[in-house]
Design a protein around this motif. Sequence first.
Motif, PDB file in Angstrom:
ATOM      1  N   ARG A 149      -8.176  12.940 -83.428  1.00 32.54           N
ATOM      2  CA  ARG A 149      -7.094  13.446 -84.261  1.00 32.54           C
ATOM      3  C   ARG A 149      -6.701  14.877 -83.896  1.00 32.54           C
ATOM      4  NH1 ARG A 149      -8.098  13.032 -90.577  1.00 32.54           N
ATOM      5  NH2 ARG A 149      -9.709  14.543 -90.012  1.00 32.54           N
ATOM      6  N   LEU A 150      -7.689  15.697 -83.509  1.00 29.48           N
ATOM      7  CA  LEU A 150      -7.403  17.073 -83.108  1.00 29.48           C
ATOM      8  C   LEU A 150      -7.015  17.187 -81.642  1.00 29.48           C
ATOM      9  CD1 LEU A 150     -10.016  19.382 -84.890  1.00 29.48           C
ATOM     10  CD2 LEU A 150      -7.544  19.352 -85.183  1.00 29.48           C
ATOM     11  N   GLY A 151      -7.136  16.106 -80.879  1.00 29.05           N
ATOM     12  CA  GLY A 151      -6.768  16.169 -79.480  1.00 29.05           C
ATOM     13  C   GLY A 151      -7.976  16.125 -78.560  1.00 29.05           C
ATOM     14  N   ARG A 152      -7.847  16.797 -77.437  1.00 22.36           N
ATOM     15  CA  ARG A 152      -8.851  16.729 -76.380  1.00 22.36           C
ATOM     16  C   ARG A 152      -9.749  17.967 -76.355  1.00 22.36           C
ATOM     17  NH1 ARG A 152      -7.284  16.321 -69.935  1.00 22.36           N
ATOM     18  NH2 ARG A 152      -9.036  15.021 -69.257  1.00 22.36           N
ATOM     19  N   ARG A 153      -9.143  19.129 -76.316  1.00 24.24           N
ATOM     20  CA  ARG A 153      -9.902  20.388 -76.240  1.00 24.24           C
ATOM     21  C   ARG A 153     -10.083  21.046 -77.602  1.00 24.24           C
ATOM     22  NH1 ARG A 153     -11.282  19.211 -70.971  1.00 24.24           N
ATOM     23  NH2 ARG A 153      -9.414  18.911 -69.729  1.00 24.24           N
ATOM     24  N   LEU A 212     -12.654  24.406 -82.476  1.00 24.41           N
ATOM     25  CA  LEU A 212     -13.011  24.533 -83.892  1.00 24.41           C
ATOM     26  C   LEU A 212     -14.520  24.676 -84.082  1.00 24.41           C
ATOM     27  CD1 LEU A 212     -12.285  24.462 -86.882  1.00 24.41           C
ATOM     28  CD2 LEU A 212     -12.357  21.960 -86.764  1.00 24.41           C
ATOM     29  N   TYR A 213     -15.300  23.763 -83.508  1.00 28.15           N
ATOM     30  CA  TYR A 213     -16.753  23.799 -83.717  1.00 28.15           C
ATOM     31  C   TYR A 213     -17.355  25.081 -83.138  1.00 28.15           C
ATOM     32  CZ  TYR A 213     -15.741  18.823 -84.390  1.00 28.15           C
ATOM     33  OH  TYR A 213     -15.204  17.630 -84.810  1.00 28.15           O
ATOM     34  N   GLY A 214     -16.883  25.476 -81.961  1.00 27.84           N
ATOM     35  CA  GLY A 214     -17.405  26.696 -81.350  1.00 27.84           C
ATOM     36  C   GLY A 214     -17.071  27.934 -82.157  1.00 27.84           C
ATOM     37  N   ALA A 215     -15.855  27.971 -82.718  1.00 25.52           N
ATOM     38  CA  ALA A 215     -15.436  29.134 -83.507  1.00 25.52           C
ATOM     39  C   ALA A 215     -16.278  29.283 -84.764  1.00 25.52           C
ATOM     40  CB  ALA A 215     -13.962  29.021 -83.864  1.00 25.52           C
ATOM     41  N   ILE A 216     -16.573  28.168 -85.421  1.00 27.22           N
ATOM     42  CA  ILE A 216     -17.390  28.225 -86.642  1.00 27.22           C
ATOM     43  C   ILE A 216     -18.779  28.790 -86.324  1.00 27.22           C
ATOM     44  CG2 ILE A 216     -18.546  26.827 -88.395  1.00 27.22           C
ATOM     45  CD1 ILE A 216     -16.108  24.941 -88.283  1.00 27.22           C
ATOM     46  N   LEU A 217     -19.406  28.266 -85.286  1.00 24.08           N
ATOM     47  CA  LEU A 217     -20.759  28.712 -84.932  1.00 24.08           C
ATOM     48  C   LEU A 217     -20.780  30.153 -84.443  1.00 24.08           C
ATOM     49  CD1 LEU A 217     -22.059  25.495 -83.119  1.00 24.08           C
ATOM     50  CD2 LEU A 217     -22.743  26.344 -85.370  1.00 24.08           C
ATOM     51  N   THR A 218     -19.761  30.544 -83.680  1.00 21.30           N
ATOM     52  CA  THR A 218     -19.715  31.926 -83.189  1.00 21.30           C
ATOM     53  C   THR A 218     -19.540  32.903 -84.330  1.00 21.30           C
ATOM     54  OG1 THR A 218     -18.704  31.134 -81.130  1.00 21.30           O
ATOM     55  CG2 THR A 218     -18.610  33.488 -81.555  1.00 21.30           C
ATOM     56  N   THR A 219     -18.687  32.571 -85.276  1.00 18.93           N
ATOM     57  CA  THR A 219     -18.467  33.454 -86.419  1.00 18.93           C
ATOM     58  C   THR A 219     -19.758  33.647 -87.209  1.00 18.93           C
ATOM     59  OG1 THR A 219     -16.142  32.782 -86.587  1.00 18.93           O
ATOM     60  CG2 THR A 219     -17.154  33.755 -88.549  1.00 18.93           C
ATOM     61  N   LEU A 220     -20.481  32.561 -87.448  1.00 19.94           N
ATOM     62  CA  LEU A 220     -21.755  32.687 -88.161  1.00 19.94           C
ATOM     63  C   LEU A 220     -22.743  33.545 -87.381  1.00 19.94           C
ATOM     64  CD1 LEU A 220     -22.179  29.002 -89.435  1.00 19.94           C
ATOM     65  CD2 LEU A 220     -21.552  31.020 -90.789  1.00 19.94           C
ATOM     66  N   SER A 248     -22.280  29.185 -78.486  1.00 22.82           N
ATOM     67  CA  SER A 248     -21.111  28.907 -79.320  1.00 22.82           C
ATOM     68  C   SER A 248     -19.830  29.430 -78.679  1.00 22.82           C
ATOM     69  CB  SER A 248     -21.300  29.545 -80.702  1.00 22.82           C
ATOM     70  OG  SER A 248     -22.507  29.110 -81.300  1.00 22.82           O
ATOM     71  N   ILE A 249     -19.893  30.637 -78.107  1.00 27.04           N
ATOM     72  CA  ILE A 249     -18.729  31.185 -77.409  1.00 27.04           C
ATOM     73  C   ILE A 249     -18.331  30.268 -76.250  1.00 27.04           C
ATOM     74  CG2 ILE A 249     -17.915  33.087 -75.958  1.00 27.04           C
ATOM     75  CD1 ILE A 249     -19.490  34.995 -77.718  1.00 27.04           C
ATOM     76  N   ASN A 250     -19.331  29.761 -75.533  1.00 27.70           N
ATOM     77  CA  ASN A 250     -19.048  28.889 -74.398  1.00 27.70           C
ATOM     78  C   ASN A 250     -18.421  27.570 -74.835  1.00 27.70           C
ATOM     79  OD1 ASN A 250     -19.955  29.877 -71.615  1.00 27.70           O
ATOM     80  ND2 ASN A 250     -21.676  30.500 -72.890  1.00 27.70           N
ATOM     81  N   VAL A 251     -18.854  27.039 -75.988  1.00 30.08           N
ATOM     82  CA  VAL A 251     -18.264  25.806 -76.503  1.00 30.08           C
ATOM     83  C   VAL A 251     -16.762  25.991 -76.735  1.00 30.08           C
ATOM     84  CG1 VAL A 251     -18.185  24.251 -78.492  1.00 30.08           C
ATOM     85  CG2 VAL A 251     -20.386  24.915 -77.518  1.00 30.08           C
ATOM     86  N   THR A 252     -16.379  27.165 -77.202  1.00 21.91           N
ATOM     87  CA  THR A 252     -14.965  27.444 -77.461  1.00 21.91           C
ATOM     88  C   THR A 252     -14.220  27.838 -76.193  1.00 21.91           C
ATOM     89  OG1 THR A 252     -15.543  28.218 -79.680  1.00 21.91           O
ATOM     90  CG2 THR A 252     -13.379  28.827 -78.852  1.00 21.91           C
ATOM     91  N   MET A 253     -14.835  28.673 -75.370  1.00 20.43           N
ATOM     92  CA  MET A 253     -14.123  29.297 -74.251  1.00 20.43           C
ATOM     93  C   MET A 253     -13.824  28.335 -73.112  1.00 20.43           C
ATOM     94  SD  MET A 253     -15.150  32.734 -72.149  1.00 20.43           S
ATOM     95  CE  MET A 253     -16.734  32.055 -71.624  1.00 20.43           C
ATOM     96  N   LEU A 309      -9.921  33.275 -87.168  1.00 22.83           N
ATOM     97  CA  LEU A 309      -8.499  33.162 -87.482  1.00 22.83           C
ATOM     98  C   LEU A 309      -7.655  32.972 -86.226  1.00 22.83           C
ATOM     99  CD1 LEU A 309      -8.201  35.911 -90.249  1.00 22.83           C
ATOM    100  CD2 LEU A 309      -8.159  33.422 -90.565  1.00 22.83           C
ATOM    101  N   ALA A 310      -7.994  33.681 -85.150  1.00 20.50           N
ATOM    102  CA  ALA A 310      -7.210  33.569 -83.920  1.00 20.50           C
ATOM    103  C   ALA A 310      -7.354  32.191 -83.285  1.00 20.50           C
ATOM    104  CB  ALA A 310      -7.648  34.651 -82.928  1.00 20.50           C
ATOM    105  N   VAL A 311      -8.578  31.662 -83.257  1.00 23.77           N
ATOM    106  CA  VAL A 311      -8.786  30.327 -82.694  1.00 23.77           C
ATOM    107  C   VAL A 311      -8.070  29.277 -83.544  1.00 23.77           C
ATOM    108  CG1 VAL A 311     -10.508  28.565 -82.156  1.00 23.77           C
ATOM    109  CG2 VAL A 311     -10.940  30.952 -81.546  1.00 23.77           C
TER     110      VAL A 311
END
Length: 497
Positions: free
Chosen positions: A76-80, A85-93, A117-122, A195-197
């Motif tokens: 539903r959210l697409g491919r990347r 989303l998951y990486g941003a949540i973990l990085t913020t924590l 977590s940063i790598n999951v997002t980046m 917020l940016a992600v």
Amino acid sequence: MQQQKPNLSFWQIWNMCFGFLGIQFGFALQNGNVSRIFQTLGASVDDIPILWVAAPLTGLIVQPIIGYWSDKTWGRLGRRRPFFLYGAILTTLSLFIMPNSPTLWIAAGVLWIMDASINVTMEPFRALVGDNLNEKQRATGYSMQSFFIGIGAIVASALPWMMTNWFGISNTAENGQIPESVKYAFYFGGAILFLAVMWTIVKTKEYSPEQLAQFDASTDKQNKVAEPLKTINFAKGALIFSVLGGGLLASVFALALEKELYLLSALLLSFAVVQLIAGVLQNKQRVSGGFYQVIYDVFTMPTTMRQLAVVQFFSWFALFAMWIYTTSAVTSFHYGSSDVTSKAYNDGADWVGVLFAAYNGFAALAAIVIPLMVKRIGLAKAHCVNLLLGAGALISFILIPQPQLLWLPMIGVGFAWASILSLPYAMLSNSLPSHKMGVFMGIFNFFIVIPQLLAASILGLILRHLFENQPIYALVIGGISFIFAAVSVLRVKTAAA
């Protein structure tokens, strides 16, 4: 009928890359403050490289896995975007927890989680540019990412200084306590990252796998992926790396050499084991799984990628030397203090944050200038010039005794940084098929991570034995490494810019 990806508007590219602003908040806070946190919690200068090893080791493992998974994800959210989303949540924590670490080893563990977590997002952000943009616009997309990296890091690197000088929050604390200015900087950075992600997740659409397959079918890349798998002599490589790793391990143990070399020997032996497993899977014809596919792609990467690997190796060795040692180099060499409770040390550490903000500011400007350089002299020569600017900048730290003038070398560092974040990807991306963009971008990260692990293994040893443990010389070594990268990039064969 052939189909080409349509050009995206400026604002579509802007929205797609905006999340990198947030990622860089986390990345810059980590680079500019983790060594300070480690020293505050009791780490010596000798311990810092090995404590930092969590960051590159995590990237080595996580990025190709995330790249492979994201290539095969569609929901539903697409491919990347699910990984954003998951990486941003973990990085913020992680950013909220890091400055509250009660002990050194908890801080090292949080760094491990934060970097994963940063790598999951980046990593998927890099692949997203290749997914959504046609070949003519990819250089623009990567330059836009570099721009946001620069802007984000300007603010994030200077946050502790801003907290002290603009808001009156203390930058000193009792022995073993993290200053309040650092804590509030991490809290603010975590909020901005999330917020940016989220902005990119909400504002960006992705092509479906079927659409990407149609775009690939209009190029010869589709024919390349139809080729049968080659047979690779994994046993030979496993034997070579087993001998190297085992010999080094025995030498470290028998001669009581530095503990950092255990890491290097472990890396060599680990790669030998990986090749042995891949060889067994190949012999049993079990080659459809993710593990084998990633290892196979490592050994069959495009020629351009192999040549760029050397450039990346020396570039990121230099950067890691800078990130690890700039705080201890400036505080000891320019401010004359290694006492983490002293005002001189903390003033110097704050100034390093400003310097890091400065080079990222210059990188944002360089992201505008570099495309013009590429049009005039080409990708490889432009990257060579920028790496030489970085080399001169790092070497000049030992030649400039006044800390107030250290912003001048940051111009060269900024150009090198912006170039490293964009031009290698521009040189590489057009040679990759869309359906493997993620995994190849993850593998490309190997040549960012391996030099960082090597730096963590040997830089402390070099400083102790050759330079009387003076961290300023780590920056000189980084400058020399940039020179090797600049020479190597001239050998890279690329399409016309």
